[in-house]
Design a protein around this motif. Structure first.
Motif: not given
Length: 514
Positions: A382-405
């Protein structure tokens, strides 16, 4: 052949008299066993329906839905407020009985309220019976009429009597929930009809909390039910006919409409011998269907199906490893890991295998496939995958969180909100010792949604983590994967959130006035 429709005119075929023996049975089994104390608003005066006397509390005040000891007869009674919304304040019970129609081929099921006598005398039991529902069964056809309308409003139930029988179509749902069925009425009512062969009395005797009306209705339409009852599949029948059964998993795993037994299942009948009949559940049939499909695809050997179906382990995680090792060895490994952790680890193992693939690790290596400490290995991937996450995934994550507000909510001392960041997910998993830290990618891809439940007085303290998928709770756990179902307060909060927020698509923000 066109199916017969029972017309409204058939209602006149229902007898006006009560089934033989019903009235003394009601007095003996319902009225005489009524352990209720109806108390007045002052909470010290009441009427005990066990002894039939007015009483005054000599100690603590009477409380709604709490048990107490009658000050007069010493009986253990449930307390109900006279003017409260509790159903027990107005009615003793619902009862039902079967009767043969005057045409000799239509079976009627009648349901009554046993109204409460405010003096607890019940001089004439018939006076306190209020008939509310009638069902008619003729061959495979069903009809239902009701003489009372029930509405729910602000968590209260209101009943309105009507002067005529109104036909309704939801005959598969039993009116008003629980009831007591007068079993001696069944045999004379079904004699000479197909229902006499449907093992109704056996079902009522062997199944815990039987729903006889539902069984009679389903038995008329689905011949396969007779097989389950006569062969001892009590768990299956309990779920199939259970009042208020909400767990729909497995309900469609059986083709109930088929007439031949072998056509009702997606798998060979020989697999029914894998477990004792009473231990089968509807979810087991769904699991067996999926396992047989995997066997047909070549992913499993038939001998492995028996090993898996006898365990409670999620077979999907077994399939994920089955191409690298024998099923028996995988099951043994998971059993050892579960004994070490004292909770089910298959979800952790499934996520771990997925992360290994994502990282390109060689699962044919037994040290990778079967790590000595699964939790520690999972945390590393899990830690390794988190380290290798790219910027596109992070942007998608932020949008997903906003939709769940819109699903954020607070009530009864609890708060629920979506995870705000990947760091929060990692901290939650570390604090509560579960694998939610690796769910950021799945949230970003919209596969699932992770929410945090907090106490309102400690909004930053880790408490429960909830996974929501397709508006259903997949899991909700606290420290070391302890389920929320073990905490009644949290369970009630989550159930209300699902009903008031999730089912309605979230909390709509009010538009600002112009």
């Amino acid at each position: 052949m066109k199916k017969e429709i029972i017309p409204d005119e058939a209602l006149v075929l229902c007898p006006d008299e009560y089934p033989e023996g019903l009235i003394p049975w009601i007095r003996r089994e319902i009225i005489d066993k009524d352990n209720t104390l109806v108390y007045k608003r002052v909470n010290v005066r009441g009427l005990c329906y066990t002894c039939g006397r007015k009483v005054i509390s000599s100690g603590e005040r009477f409380k709604q839905n709490y048990y107490a000891t009658c000050p007069d007869c010493g009986s253990h009674v449930i307390c109900v407020l006279e003017t409260g919304s509790s159903w027990k304040a107005d009615y003793v019970d619902n009862i039902a009985a079967a009767q043969m129609g005057e045409d000799g081929k239509t079976v009627f099921i009648r349901q009554w309220h046993v109204r409460r006598d405010p003096e607890a005398r019940y001089a004439q039991v018939e006076h306190w019976l209020q008939e509310i529902v009638r069902y008619a069964i003729r061959g495979e056809s069903i009809a239902k009429w009701q003489k009372e309308i029930k509405e729910s409003w602000y968590m209260q139930i209101h009943r309105y009597s009507i002067n005529h029988w109104e036909r309704v179509n939801n005959y598969s749902r039993i009116y008003d929930g629980g009831y007591t069925f007068y079993i001696p009425s069944i045999a004379p009512a079904v004699a000479g009809t197909p229902l006499q062969y449907k093992a109704i009395e056996r079902y009522a005797a062997e199944v815990r909390n039987p729903n006889v009306i539902r069984y009679m209705i389903d038995a008329a339409r689905y011949p396969v039910l007779e097989f389950f009852v006569k062969n001892g599949y009590t768990g299956v029948m309990c779920q199939r006919c259970q009042i208020g059964y909400a767990g729909k998993e497995g309900m469609n795993a059986i083709r109930w409409q088929r007439n031949k037994l072998q056509e009702c299942f997606h798998f060979p009948l020989r697999l029914l011998k894998l477990k004792e009949p009473a231990t089968w559940r509807l979810g087991d049939f769904k699991k067996l269907n999926d396992l047989w499909e995997c066997h047909l695809r070549g992913a499993l050997e038939e001998k492995d199906i028996g090993r898996i179906i006898k365990t409670e382990i999620d077979f999907k995680c077994i399939l994920a490893a089955a191409q690298y090792a024998p099923v028996a060895k995988i099951l043994k490994y998971l059993e050892v890991q579960q004994q070490a952790r004292r909770y089910h680890v298959e979800a952790d193992y499934r996520d771990y295998l997925a992360e290994c693939r994502q990282l390109g690790l060689d699962l044919s290596d037994k040290q990778v496939l079967f790590p000595r400490d699964l939790m520690e290995a999972h945390q590393r991937t899990t830690a390794q995958i988190n380290f290798e996450k790219n910027k596109a995934d992070q942007e998608k994550f932020i949008k997903a969180v906003e939709a769940l507000a819109k699903y954020a909510w607070q009530k009864n001392g609890f708060i629920i909100r979506a995870a705000h960041s990947q760091e929060e997910l990692r901290d939650e998993g570390a604090a509560l010792h579960h694998c939610v830290g690796g769910y950021a990618k799945r949230m970003a891809d919209g596969e699932t949604a992770i929410f945090f439940i907090r106490r309102a007085e400690e909004p930053d303290a880790h408490y429960y983590t909830l996974e929501l998928r397709n508006k259903q709770v997949i899991q909700c756990r606290t420290d070391h994967n302890k389920s929320y179902e073990q905490d009644p307060a949290v369970k009630a909060f989550v159930d209300q959130w699902l009903k008031d927020v999730v089912a309605r698509g979230g909390i709509k923000k009010k538009k600002k006035a112009a």
